[in-house]
Design an enzyme around this catalytic site. Structure first.
Site, PDB file in Angstrom:
ATOM      1  N   SER A 143       4.477 -14.229  38.469  1.00 23.06           N
ATOM      2  CA  SER A 143       3.709 -13.012  38.735  1.00 23.06           C
ATOM      3  C   SER A 143       2.830 -13.261  39.952  1.00 23.06           C
ATOM      4  O   SER A 143       2.418 -14.403  40.202  1.00 23.06           O
ATOM      5  CB  SER A 143       2.810 -12.681  37.539  1.00 23.06           C
ATOM      6  OG  SER A 143       1.953 -11.597  37.847  1.00 23.06           O
ATOM      7  N   TYR A 156      -3.651 -15.712  31.271  1.00 16.64           N
ATOM      8  CA  TYR A 156      -2.371 -15.165  31.763  1.00 16.64           C
ATOM      9  C   TYR A 156      -2.107 -15.690  33.179  1.00 16.64           C
ATOM     10  O   TYR A 156      -0.997 -16.155  33.479  1.00 16.64           O
ATOM     11  CB  TYR A 156      -2.412 -13.634  31.749  1.00 16.64           C
ATOM     12  CG  TYR A 156      -1.121 -12.997  32.227  1.00 16.64           C
ATOM     13  CD1 TYR A 156       0.006 -12.978  31.418  1.00 16.64           C
ATOM     14  CD2 TYR A 156      -1.033 -12.428  33.503  1.00 16.64           C
ATOM     15  CE1 TYR A 156       1.202 -12.409  31.861  1.00 16.64           C
ATOM     16  CE2 TYR A 156       0.140 -11.855  33.952  1.00 16.64           C
ATOM     17  CZ  TYR A 156       1.260 -11.839  33.127  1.00 16.64           C
ATOM     18  OH  TYR A 156       2.443 -11.283  33.576  1.00 16.64           O
TER      19      TYR A 156
HETATM   20  N1  LIG Z   1       5.293  -5.665  33.787  1.00 18.00           N
HETATM   21  C1  LIG Z   1       4.596  -6.212  34.769  1.00 18.00           C
HETATM   22  O1  LIG Z   1       3.788  -5.554  35.458  1.00 18.00           O
HETATM   23  C2  LIG Z   1       4.785  -7.676  35.122  1.00 18.00           C
HETATM   24  C3  LIG Z   1       4.261  -8.135  36.332  1.00 18.00           C
HETATM   25  C4  LIG Z   1       4.425  -9.466  36.681  1.00 18.00           C
HETATM   26  C5  LIG Z   1       5.131 -10.308  35.843  1.00 18.00           C
HETATM   27  N2  LIG Z   1       5.631  -9.843  34.670  1.00 18.00           N
HETATM   28  C6  LIG Z   1       6.351 -10.787  33.814  1.00 18.00           C
HETATM   29  O2  LIG Z   1       7.671 -10.329  33.633  1.00 18.00           O
HETATM   30  C7  LIG Z   1       8.164 -10.761  32.360  1.00 18.00           C
HETATM   31  C8  LIG Z   1       8.692  -9.554  31.590  1.00 18.00           C
HETATM   32  O3  LIG Z   1       7.612  -8.658  31.372  1.00 18.00           O
HETATM   33  P1  LIG Z   1       7.829  -7.151  30.930  1.00 18.00           P
HETATM   34  O4  LIG Z   1       6.795  -6.358  31.616  1.00 18.00           O
HETATM   35  O5  LIG Z   1       9.255  -6.778  31.061  1.00 18.00           O
HETATM   36  O6  LIG Z   1       7.388  -7.247  29.377  1.00 18.00           O
HETATM   37  P2  LIG Z   1       7.923  -6.558  28.056  1.00 18.00           P
HETATM   38  O7  LIG Z   1       8.528  -5.228  28.341  1.00 18.00           O
HETATM   39  O8  LIG Z   1       6.783  -6.637  27.097  1.00 18.00           O
HETATM   40  O9  LIG Z   1       9.104  -7.561  27.582  1.00 18.00           O
HETATM   41  C9  LIG Z   1       8.816  -8.856  27.151  1.00 18.00           C
HETATM   42  C10 LIG Z   1      10.077  -9.462  26.581  1.00 18.00           C
HETATM   43  O10 LIG Z   1       9.794 -10.816  26.191  1.00 18.00           O
HETATM   44  C11 LIG Z   1      10.251 -11.000  24.842  1.00 18.00           C
HETATM   45  N3  LIG Z   1       9.405 -12.002  24.214  1.00 18.00           N
HETATM   46  C12 LIG Z   1       8.055 -12.019  24.104  1.00 18.00           C
HETATM   47  N4  LIG Z   1       7.657 -13.115  23.449  1.00 18.00           N
HETATM   48  C13 LIG Z   1       8.782 -13.804  23.126  1.00 18.00           C
HETATM   49  C14 LIG Z   1       9.022 -15.032  22.434  1.00 18.00           C
HETATM   50  N5  LIG Z   1       8.007 -15.766  21.925  1.00 18.00           N
HETATM   51  N6  LIG Z   1      10.294 -15.461  22.296  1.00 18.00           N
HETATM   52  C15 LIG Z   1      11.329 -14.709  22.784  1.00 18.00           C
HETATM   53  N7  LIG Z   1      11.152 -13.557  23.461  1.00 18.00           N
HETATM   54  C16 LIG Z   1       9.894 -13.114  23.616  1.00 18.00           C
HETATM   55  C17 LIG Z   1      10.111  -9.615  24.203  1.00 18.00           C
HETATM   56  O11 LIG Z   1      10.947  -9.444  23.077  1.00 18.00           O
HETATM   57  P3  LIG Z   1      10.408  -9.691  21.573  1.00 18.00           P
HETATM   58  O12 LIG Z   1       8.992  -9.179  21.518  1.00 18.00           O
HETATM   59  O13 LIG Z   1      11.364  -8.974  20.688  1.00 18.00           O
HETATM   60  O14 LIG Z   1      10.465 -11.160  21.373  1.00 18.00           O
HETATM   61  C18 LIG Z   1      10.605  -8.731  25.350  1.00 18.00           C
HETATM   62  O15 LIG Z   1      12.008  -8.732  25.380  1.00 18.00           O
HETATM   63  C19 LIG Z   1       6.984 -11.458  31.666  1.00 18.00           C
HETATM   64  O16 LIG Z   1       7.088 -12.837  31.849  1.00 18.00           O
HETATM   65  C20 LIG Z   1       5.780 -10.918  32.413  1.00 18.00           C
HETATM   66  O17 LIG Z   1       4.685 -11.802  32.344  1.00 18.00           O
HETATM   67  C21 LIG Z   1       5.481  -8.545  34.282  1.00 18.00           C
END
Ligand SMILES: NC(=O)c1ccc[n+]([C@@H]2O[C@H](COP(=O)([O-])OP(=O)(O)OC[C@H]3O[C@@H](n4cnc5c(N)ncnc54)[C@H](OP(=O)(O)O)[C@@H]3O)[C@@H](O)[C@H]2O)c1
Length: 262
Positions: A143, A156
């Protein structure tokens, strides 16, 4: 999406492939001919994504596993090796976002376990076979928040800084072994992880657009992918400011809050 030869028949593991960026990546990889293995914890969301990919004519499998547990990860990767073939590309996308001010040690450990250990566990599970075959690609979704500290987000940000350094180190160690490593630095992406206030503020990247950039970066063997450009420039500029000026600037940034769905 126009099928791209790069992904044809490739076995691709996406942790966190049931929601947000991971789901968009899984769908885009399958639409480009890849065979996708999704790792996540909740069965319903995972089944929904696997079924959506299959309904569109793609190949997908799911394994319920907690990325914070090495045994779970190893079992999931072995299952995918049997059902989809040796892993060609592994994408560490699973992550959680929690506010860490006031600092609560239980929540802090949870964030580090999922965001940092989750990425390290995926790498540990796939790298031995990739090194043996002298071929493979590891990608981690870090990120822009890992480049600076942000109010309310110390843990985070620390978790993302940790995987930025981890992936950079793996890239150095991989050297000319045939393994490539890509670190992704997204700004705010429209997924269940972001709050309505962040959506209302605008300037978000869609998960589909994020997936397009991620796939392209892997195809091109890029070491890093930063987006959107404006946020990337601001973060890099902030990093180069003297600490007192940087603190003043960062304290004025809108706080990234915890979403109900993240
Ligand atoms: N959205 C943003 O603005 C943003 C910006 C920068 C970086 N990111 C990064 O991008 C990645 C994806 O984020 P997102 O926004 O797509 O989030 P999201 O929609 O909340 O998806 C998170 C995913 O991770 C899985 N997950 C969470 N904890 C887990 C665990 N302990 N074991 C296995 N799976 C797990 C969740 O499935 P389950 O809950 O079913 O396990 C879900 O599939 C993350 O690493 C986040 O930090 C996001």
């Amino acid at each position: 999406m126009i099928p791209h030869r790069f992904w044809d028949g490739k076995s691709v593991i996406v942790t966190g492939g049931s929601s947000g960026i991971g789901r968009a990546v899984a769908i885009a990889v399958a639409a480009s001919g890849g065979r996708v293995g999704i790792v996540s914890r909740h069965a319903e969301r995972q089944r929904d994504t696997v079924e959506a990919i299959r309904a569109a004519g793609g190949t997908a499998a799911g394994e319920i596993a907690d990325v914070a547990e090495m045994d779970d990860m190893a079992r999931a990767v072995s299952a995918f090796e049997r059902s989809l073939g040796s892993c060609d590309v592994a994408i560490a996308c699973a992550g959680i976002h929690r506010i860490s001010w006031p600092l609560d040690p239980v929540t802090a450990t949870e964030v580090i376990d999922v965001n940092v250990k989750g990425c390290v566990h995926l790498a540990a599970a796939v790298l031995p076979a990739m090194l043996h075959r002298r071929r493979g690609h590891l990608c981690g979704i870090a990120s822009i928040a890992g480049v600076v500290g942000l109010p309310g987000n110390a843990v985070y940000c620390a978790s993302k800084a940790a995987i930025i350094a981890f992936l950079e180190g793996v890239r150095l160690d991989a050297g000319d072994s045939g393994i490539q490593v890509t670190t992704v630095f997204p700004g705010v992406v429209d997924t269940p992880m972001v709050t309505q206030a962040e959506r209302d503020a605008g300037g978000l990247v869609s998960a589909t657009e994020a997936a397009r950039i991620i796939l392209r970066s892997i195809e091109r063997g890029r070491a890093e992918a930063w987006f959107p450009t404006r946020t990337a420039i601001a973060a890099r500029a902030a990093r180069s400011l003297p600490p007192l000026v940087r603190d003043w600037f960062l304290r004025r940034q809108p706080r990234l809050d915890e979403a109900d769905g993240g």
